[in-house]
Write a protein that holds these residues in place. Structure first.
Motif, short mmCIF file in Angstrom:
data_model
loop_
_atom_site.label_atom_id
_atom_site.label_comp_id
_atom_site.label_asym_id
_atom_site.label_seq_id
_atom_site.Cartn_x
_atom_site.Cartn_y
_atom_site.Cartn_z
N UNK A 34 0.80 -1.23 0.00
CA UNK A 34 0.00 0.00 0.00
C UNK A 34 0.84 1.28 0.00
N UNK A 35 2.09 1.21 0.47
CA UNK A 35 2.89 2.43 0.56
C UNK A 35 4.22 2.38 -0.21
N UNK A 36 4.47 1.34 -0.98
CA UNK A 36 5.70 1.29 -1.78
C UNK A 36 5.55 0.27 -2.91
N UNK A 37 6.41 0.42 -3.90
CA UNK A 37 6.40 -0.50 -5.04
C UNK A 37 7.81 -0.60 -5.62
N UNK A 38 8.03 -1.69 -6.33
CA UNK A 38 9.30 -1.91 -7.02
C UNK A 38 8.96 -2.34 -8.44
N UNK A 39 9.59 -1.69 -9.39
CA UNK A 39 9.35 -1.96 -10.81
C UNK A 39 10.66 -2.42 -11.42
N UNK A 40 10.61 -3.55 -12.13
CA UNK A 40 11.81 -4.08 -12.78
C UNK A 40 11.54 -4.24 -14.26
N UNK A 41 12.49 -3.80 -15.07
CA UNK A 41 12.30 -3.90 -16.52
C UNK A 41 13.65 -3.75 -17.22
N UNK A 42 13.65 -4.06 -18.51
CA UNK A 42 14.83 -3.88 -19.36
C UNK A 42 14.66 -2.60 -20.14
N UNK A 43 15.72 -1.81 -20.21
CA UNK A 43 15.72 -0.56 -20.97
C UNK A 43 16.82 -0.65 -22.03
N UNK A 44 16.51 -0.21 -23.21
CA UNK A 44 17.52 -0.14 -24.27
C UNK A 44 18.02 1.29 -24.34
N UNK A 45 19.33 1.46 -24.13
CA UNK A 45 19.91 2.80 -24.13
C UNK A 45 21.38 2.72 -24.53
N UNK A 46 21.91 3.84 -24.95
CA UNK A 46 23.30 3.92 -25.40
C UNK A 46 24.26 3.68 -24.24
N UNK A 47 23.95 4.24 -23.06
CA UNK A 47 24.83 4.07 -21.92
C UNK A 47 24.02 4.15 -20.63
N UNK A 48 24.70 3.95 -19.50
CA UNK A 48 24.03 3.96 -18.21
C UNK A 48 23.33 5.29 -17.94
#
Length: 156
Positions: free
Chosen positions: A85-99
């Motif tokens: 109810x008071x926090x969340x965690x989202x995990x995913x892959x991102x395509x990008x040139x650098x960090x």
């Protein structure tokens, strides 16, 4: 994902023959002697595993779940979301040139989708961005979170 053939340079917008690819090496076959060296140009996008943690005032769980499901629909690379109810965690892959680019996109994700997905007005309290090799190395050594399975939106 945009891929260039070995030896090619990416076009950089604008008009004229250079933008149309005139600065690229002509195509030749492997039989003609061109061999791929295994190295890609440095400016090609890479995959980054992102874990974004958010928290704030408690929100009704059914509304939060619906909002995270909408975020997953709007952002198709989302792997999994875990929430309370008071926090969340989202995990995913991102395509990008650098960090730096991957982190910048991640830091905008919650705010940019807050209205369209109906997300609560929480703040980002944590961000981890690691490259694909580091992610897989951690898993093989038994460190880090297990692979995002099952994919989707789940309570903690």
């Amino acid at each position: 994902m945009r891929r260039l053939r070995p030896g090619a340079t990416p076009s950089r917008g604008g008009a004229g023959p250079r933008a149309a690819g005139a600065d690229r090496a002509p195509l030749t076959s492997v039989a003609a002697g061109d061999r791929f060296t295994g190295e890609e140009p440095a400016d090609l996008p890479r995959l980054w595993h992102v874990t974004l943690s958010v928290s704030g005032e408690a929100a009704p769980l059914p509304e939060l779940r619906r909002a995270l499901e909408q975020l997953a629909h709007d952002h198709p690379f989302l792997l999994t979301s875990r929430y309370a109810s008071d926090h969340a965690e989202i995990r995913y892959w991102e395509e990008a040139r650098d960090l730096h680019d991957a982190a910048a996109v991640a830091l905008r994700l919650w705010g940019e989708h807050r209205q369209t997905a109906g997300l609560p007005p929480w703040e980002i309290v944590g961000l981890e961005v690691i490259d694909r090799a580091t992610y897989h190395q951690r898993l093989s050594e038994g460190y880090g979170p297990p692979p995002a399975s099952p994919v989707g939106v789940h309570p903690f």
